[in-house]
Design an enzyme around this catalytic site. Structure first.
Site, PDB file in Angstrom:
ATOM      1  N   ALA A   9       0.840  -1.211   0.000  1.00 30.44           N
ATOM      2  CA  ALA A   9       0.000   0.000   0.000  1.00 30.44           C
ATOM      3  C   ALA A   9       0.865   1.247   0.000  1.00 30.44           C
ATOM      4  CB  ALA A   9      -0.914  -0.027   1.224  1.00 30.44           C
ATOM      5  N   VAL A  12       2.711   3.497  -5.080  1.00 34.67           N
ATOM      6  CA  VAL A  12       2.109   2.932  -6.294  1.00 34.67           C
ATOM      7  C   VAL A  12       0.807   2.208  -5.965  1.00 34.67           C
ATOM      8  CG1 VAL A  12       2.418   1.179  -8.092  1.00 34.67           C
ATOM      9  CG2 VAL A  12       4.233   2.796  -7.602  1.00 34.67           C
ATOM     10  N   ASP A  33      -1.149  -4.517   3.373  1.00 40.26           N
ATOM     11  CA  ASP A  33       0.255  -4.197   3.652  1.00 40.26           C
ATOM     12  C   ASP A  33       0.596  -4.766   5.018  1.00 40.26           C
ATOM     13  OD1 ASP A  33       2.119  -1.675   2.275  1.00 40.26           O
ATOM     14  OD2 ASP A  33       2.785  -2.555   4.169  1.00 40.26           O
ATOM     15  N   ASN A  87       7.943  -3.033  -2.341  1.00 44.90           N
ATOM     16  CA  ASN A  87       9.166  -2.318  -2.674  1.00 44.90           C
ATOM     17  C   ASN A  87      10.248  -3.275  -3.164  1.00 44.90           C
ATOM     18  OD1 ASN A  87       8.451  -2.859   0.012  1.00 44.90           O
ATOM     19  ND2 ASN A  87      10.272  -1.864   0.787  1.00 44.90           N
ATOM     20  N   PHE A 158       3.910   3.468 -14.674  1.00 50.78           N
ATOM     21  CA  PHE A 158       4.696   4.601 -15.174  1.00 50.78           C
ATOM     22  C   PHE A 158       4.324   5.919 -14.502  1.00 50.78           C
ATOM     23  CE2 PHE A 158       4.818   1.484 -18.658  1.00 50.78           C
ATOM     24  CZ  PHE A 158       6.187   1.396 -18.860  1.00 50.78           C
ATOM     25  N   CYS A 272      13.293   5.708  -7.424  1.00 55.67           N
ATOM     26  CA  CYS A 272      13.393   4.767  -8.546  1.00 55.67           C
ATOM     27  C   CYS A 272      14.507   5.000  -9.567  1.00 55.67           C
ATOM     28  CB  CYS A 272      12.053   4.695  -9.261  1.00 55.67           C
ATOM     29  SG  CYS A 272      10.802   3.972  -8.177  1.00 55.67           S
TER      30      CYS A 272
HETATM   31  P1  NAD Z   1       6.636   1.813  -1.132  1.00 53.80           P
HETATM   32  O1  NAD Z   1       7.816   1.479  -0.311  1.00 53.80           O
HETATM   33  O2  NAD Z   1       5.985   3.146  -0.996  1.00 53.80           O
HETATM   34  O3  NAD Z   1       5.483   0.709  -0.879  1.00 53.80           O
HETATM   35  C1  NAD Z   1       5.728  -0.663  -0.862  1.00 53.80           C
HETATM   36  C2  NAD Z   1       4.883  -1.256   0.269  1.00 53.80           C
HETATM   37  O4  NAD Z   1       4.968  -2.686   0.205  1.00 53.80           O
HETATM   38  C3  NAD Z   1       5.344  -0.864   1.678  1.00 53.80           C
HETATM   39  O5  NAD Z   1       4.287  -0.193   2.362  1.00 53.80           O
HETATM   40  C4  NAD Z   1       5.690  -2.217   2.347  1.00 53.80           C
HETATM   41  O6  NAD Z   1       5.343  -2.259   3.720  1.00 53.80           O
HETATM   42  C5  NAD Z   1       4.854  -3.185   1.531  1.00 53.80           C
HETATM   43  N1  NAD Z   1       5.310  -4.575   1.603  1.00 53.80           N
HETATM   44  C6  NAD Z   1       6.558  -5.066   1.446  1.00 53.80           C
HETATM   45  N2  NAD Z   1       6.549  -6.416   1.568  1.00 53.80           N
HETATM   46  C7  NAD Z   1       5.257  -6.782   1.811  1.00 53.80           C
HETATM   47  C8  NAD Z   1       4.601  -8.030   2.022  1.00 53.80           C
HETATM   48  N3  NAD Z   1       5.279  -9.192   2.005  1.00 53.80           N
HETATM   49  N4  NAD Z   1       3.269  -8.033   2.238  1.00 53.80           N
HETATM   50  C9  NAD Z   1       2.571  -6.878   2.262  1.00 53.80           C
HETATM   51  N5  NAD Z   1       3.140  -5.658   2.057  1.00 53.80           N
HETATM   52  C10 NAD Z   1       4.464  -5.612   1.832  1.00 53.80           C
HETATM   53  O7  NAD Z   1       7.066   1.565  -2.643  1.00 53.80           O
HETATM   54  P2  NAD Z   1       6.449   2.252  -3.952  1.00 53.80           P
HETATM   55  O8  NAD Z   1       7.059   3.590  -4.151  1.00 53.80           O
HETATM   56  O9  NAD Z   1       4.978   2.110  -3.927  1.00 53.80           O
HETATM   57  O10 NAD Z   1       7.069   1.300  -5.075  1.00 53.80           O
HETATM   58  C11 NAD Z   1       6.619  -0.031  -5.232  1.00 53.80           C
HETATM   59  C12 NAD Z   1       7.197  -0.573  -6.523  1.00 53.80           C
HETATM   60  O11 NAD Z   1       6.686   0.192  -7.633  1.00 53.80           O
HETATM   61  C13 NAD Z   1       8.706  -0.515  -6.634  1.00 53.80           C
HETATM   62  O12 NAD Z   1       9.153  -1.647  -7.353  1.00 53.80           O
HETATM   63  C14 NAD Z   1       8.959   0.731  -7.458  1.00 53.80           C
HETATM   64  O13 NAD Z   1      10.150   0.635  -8.204  1.00 53.80           O
HETATM   65  C15 NAD Z   1       7.770   0.737  -8.393  1.00 53.80           C
HETATM   66  N6  NAD Z   1       7.357   2.071  -8.865  1.00 53.80           N
HETATM   67  C16 NAD Z   1       7.319   3.136  -8.023  1.00 53.80           C
HETATM   68  C17 NAD Z   1       6.865   4.382  -8.479  1.00 53.80           C
HETATM   69  C18 NAD Z   1       6.802   5.587  -7.572  1.00 53.80           C
HETATM   70  O14 NAD Z   1       6.498   6.662  -8.073  1.00 53.80           O
HETATM   71  N7  NAD Z   1       7.045   5.486  -6.293  1.00 53.80           N
HETATM   72  C19 NAD Z   1       6.423   4.502  -9.791  1.00 53.80           C
HETATM   73  C20 NAD Z   1       6.453   3.387 -10.631  1.00 53.80           C
HETATM   74  C21 NAD Z   1       6.923   2.170 -10.157  1.00 53.80           C
HETATM   75  C1  UGA Z   2       9.700   8.738 -12.435  1.00 55.46           C
HETATM   76  C2  UGA Z   2       9.135   8.581 -13.855  1.00 55.46           C
HETATM   77  O1  UGA Z   2       8.844   9.873 -14.383  1.00 55.46           O
HETATM   78  C3  UGA Z   2       7.859   7.731 -13.842  1.00 55.46           C
HETATM   79  O2  UGA Z   2       7.413   7.515 -15.172  1.00 55.46           O
HETATM   80  C4  UGA Z   2       8.163   6.390 -13.165  1.00 55.46           C
HETATM   81  O3  UGA Z   2       6.979   5.620 -13.081  1.00 55.46           O
HETATM   82  C5  UGA Z   2       8.711   6.631 -11.781  1.00 55.46           C
HETATM   83  O4  UGA Z   2       9.904   7.453 -11.874  1.00 55.46           O
HETATM   84  C6  UGA Z   2       9.132   5.372 -11.084  1.00 55.46           C
HETATM   85  O5  UGA Z   2       9.365   4.370 -11.719  1.00 55.46           O
HETATM   86  O6  UGA Z   2       9.243   5.497  -9.877  1.00 55.46           O
HETATM   87  P1  UGA Z   2       9.163  10.267 -10.351  1.00 55.46           P
HETATM   88  O7  UGA Z   2      10.491   9.806  -9.885  1.00 55.46           O
HETATM   89  O8  UGA Z   2       8.020  10.165  -9.430  1.00 55.46           O
HETATM   90  O9  UGA Z   2       8.748   9.468 -11.674  1.00 55.46           O
HETATM   91  O10 UGA Z   2       9.256  11.803 -10.798  1.00 55.46           O
HETATM   92  P2  UGA Z   2       9.892  12.534 -12.082  1.00 55.46           P
HETATM   93  O11 UGA Z   2       8.968  13.604 -12.486  1.00 55.46           O
HETATM   94  O12 UGA Z   2      10.320  11.593 -13.118  1.00 55.46           O
HETATM   95  O13 UGA Z   2      11.168  13.237 -11.459  1.00 55.46           O
HETATM   96  C7  UGA Z   2      12.295  12.494 -11.036  1.00 55.46           C
HETATM   97  C8  UGA Z   2      13.389  13.427 -10.589  1.00 55.46           C
HETATM   98  O14 UGA Z   2      13.949  14.120 -11.702  1.00 55.46           O
HETATM   99  C9  UGA Z   2      12.918  14.512  -9.607  1.00 55.46           C
HETATM  100  O15 UGA Z   2      13.890  14.697  -8.618  1.00 55.46           O
HETATM  101  C10 UGA Z   2      12.784  15.732 -10.485  1.00 55.46           C
HETATM  102  O16 UGA Z   2      12.910  16.926  -9.777  1.00 55.46           O
HETATM  103  C11 UGA Z   2      13.933  15.525 -11.463  1.00 55.46           C
HETATM  104  N1  UGA Z   2      13.742  16.214 -12.751  1.00 55.46           N
HETATM  105  C12 UGA Z   2      12.732  15.851 -13.578  1.00 55.46           C
HETATM  106  C13 UGA Z   2      14.610  17.229 -13.113  1.00 55.46           C
HETATM  107  O17 UGA Z   2      15.550  17.557 -12.370  1.00 55.46           O
HETATM  108  N2  UGA Z   2      14.435  17.866 -14.315  1.00 55.46           N
HETATM  109  C14 UGA Z   2      13.429  17.520 -15.170  1.00 55.46           C
HETATM  110  O18 UGA Z   2      13.327  18.150 -16.250  1.00 55.46           O
HETATM  111  C15 UGA Z   2      12.557  16.504 -14.776  1.00 55.46           C
END
Ligand code: NAD
Ligand code: UGA
Length: 458
Positions: A9, A12, A33, A87, A158, A272
């Site tokens: 939770a 994402v 979670d 995560n 994404f 990420c």
């Molecule tokens: P997060 O750390 O915010 O959330 C992950 C959650 O999973 C945590 O709350 C954790 O307690 C829970 N968890 C872990 N193991 C568990 C288990 N066995 N059972 C139940 N819950 C469990 O992470 P996030 O930022 O949401 O990222 C999750 C994934 O998505 C990562 O692989 C990341 O690379 C990818 N992702 C993140 C973003 C972003 O913007 N944050 C965007 C696209 C993809």
């Molecule tokens: C990024 C990607 O944009 C998402 O598509 C992807 O899903 C995500 O990572 C992920 O996999 O976690 P995010 O990290 O949330 O998203 O934010 P961004 O807008 O991509 O910015 C990333 C970093 O780059 C920030 O620190 C931002 O300030 C910096 N940035 C971005 C710059 O310094 N200059 C830019 O022109 C754009």
């Protein structure tokens, strides 16, 4: 009606499932979670993550067809489709430490699904994973003694933080990768059907599993590479008198390059970009593609260089010493419109300035709690102040570290009057009106631009 479960939770899992719940009232969605505090927050009026537009959607769907729970095992048993959004941090120990993905949470989840399933299920990889992880998931899940069949589908996310709801409501594309077997195709179709409740069909791509997994890593690598590219050029601008905003505008008008993601900054942060590139580098090394690995690794090195350059500029501009000087840091979040401080360049700058024995005050509209946690022991030496006017009082300098619109709307005349002289602003995000601030009396330094100071030598 389908029972949809999301394990994890976080940034994402929460927003993604909230948007699915909004558009699919016919389905029941549960987000689980192991973190009880997080689940309690999802059930409360104070959601655990700050994301514009999220509160409204959760308010309309929660306890109707969207539920949050810590009862992972029970909900696994009930689910037809399980999204896994746990995560996947960088491994900190053993083989591949510092580069490979740490898949322990992932594998634990797979085994938990196996243990508590009594019916066949579609398991969806939502987390970002190394290429061919789905294969390991398939081996684990289909090794059961009950003859249950599991289909593993890759559906990388994404969304970007700060714009997550818009990105989920109107995605550029939804990517779904699966096996080219009859049951694999049915599983992919089930996920396609889910998204067609609100995403136009033309934006839903289906591929094989490995293309889907690799596309996610490649997309993040390309995005981070653009930030490092513009930051590399910003360093050259500062030496030559070119202006990075003018250069970015000029090159961005070329349709092949495009205008987005060309904002020079103190570097990219977030949980990420770095982790996914490290993961890509590790994969390349694993397949003995050393030159390819070195190429992508440079994107991270450039990012670290940009942060170090920013700190060095602060020190040299402030007469080569900042010990004992109060510096107000505007921004702790890794980007605007999020409370996330994971890998925030703002905190990296903070740590470097603390090492120089500066007195640091951080101000941020939403990220101070996370900043305090992420800074760990160093937090004891930092003042956290939500009011930027109070933070700047008697400071020698302000450094803009996050591009919150909030910081562009402050009355810098009032701020100037309350500061020590000479007063400096280091705009690490190029969001302020530099001419106006210079006219007020500030010595202005920005990324990729010539400084405008009141010193006779400049
Ligand atoms: P997060 O750390 O915010 O959330 C992950 C959650 O999973 C945590 O709350 C954790 O307690 C829970 N968890 C872990 N193991 C568990 C288990 N066995 N059972 C139940 N819950 C469990 O992470 P996030 O930022 O949401 O990222 C999750 C994934 O998505 C990562 O692989 C990341 O690379 C990818 N992702 C993140 C973003 C972003 O913007 N944050 C965007 C696209 C993809
Ligand atoms: C990024 C990607 O944009 C998402 O598509 C992807 O899903 C995500 O990572 C992920 O996999 O976690 P995010 O990290 O949330 O998203 O934010 P961004 O807008 O991509 O910015 C990333 C970093 O780059 C920030 O620190 C931002 O300030 C910096 N940035 C971005 C710059 O310094 N200059 C830019 O022109 C754009």
């Amino acid at each position: 009606m389908a029972n949809i479960l999301c394990i994890g939770a976080g940034y994402v899992g929460g927003p993604t499932m909230a948007v699915i719940a909004k558009h699919c009232p016919q389905h029941r969605i549960v987000v689980v979670d192991i973190n009880e505090v997080r689940i309690a927050a999802w059930q409360s009026d104070y959601l655990p993550i700050y994301e514009p537009g999220l509160d409204e959607i959760v308010r309309c769907t929660r306890n109707k067809n969207l539920f949050f729970s810590t009862e992972v095992d029970r909900h696994i048993a009930e689910a037809d489709i399980i999204f896994v959004s746990v995560n996947t941090p960088t491994k900190r120990f053993g083989q591949g430490a510092g580069k490979a993905a740490d898949l322990q949470f992932w594998e634990k989840t797979a085994r938990q699904i196996l243990e508590h399933s009594t019916s066949p299920k579609i398991v969806v990889e939502k987390s970002t994973l190394p290429v061919r992880t789905a294969e390991a998931m398939e081996y684990i899940l289909n090794s059961n003694a009950h003859g249950l069949h599991f289909d593993v589908v890759s559906n990388p996310e994404f969304l970007a933080e700060g714009t997550a709801i818009r990105d989920l409501e109107q995605p550029d594309r939804v990517l779904i990768g699966g096996r080219e077997t009859p049951s694999g195709r049915r599983a992919v179709q089930a996920i396609v059907d889910l998204y067609t409740n609100w995403v136009p069909k033309a934006r839903i791509l289906t591929t094989n599993l490995w293309s889907s997994e690799l596309s996610k890593l490649a997309a993040n690598a390309f995005l981070a590479q653009r930030v490092s590219s513009i930051n590399a050029i910003s360093a050259l601008c500062e030496k030559t008198g070119a202006d990075i905003s003018e250069v970015a505008h000029a090159i961005g008008l070329d349709k092949r390059i495009g205008p987005d993601f060309l904002r020079a900054s103190i570097g990219f942060g977030g949980s990420c970009f770095k982790k996914d590139i490290q993961n890509l580098v590790y994969l390349c090394e694993y397949y003995s593609l050393d030159e390819v690995a070195a190429y992508w690794e440079q994107v991270i090195k450039m990012n670290e260089h940009q942060q170090a350059r920013f700190v060095s500029n602060i020190i040299s501009s402030m007469f080569n010493t900042i010990a004992g000087k109060r510096i107000a840091l505007y921004g702790a979040a890794f980007k605007a419109n999020t409370n996330d401080t994971r890998e925030s360049p703002a905190l990296a700058v903070c740590r470097a300035l603390l090492e120089e024995q500066a007195e640091i005050v951080i101000s941020d509209p939403h990220a101070l709690d996370n900043a305090r946690l992420d800074l760990g022991d160093a937090a004891r030496r930092v003042i956290f102040e939500s009011d930027p006017y109070v933070a700047a009082k008697e400071a020698h300098a302000i450094a803009i570290l996050t591009e919150w619109a909030h910081f562009t709307k402050l009355d810098y005349e009032i701020i100037y009057k309350s500061m020590n002289r000479p007063a400096f602003i280091f705009d690490g995000r190029n969001i302020l009106d530099h001419k106006k601030l210079h006219a007020i009396g500030f010595n202005m330094y920005a990324i990729g631009k010539s400084p405008s100071t009141h010193f006779s030598t400049s």
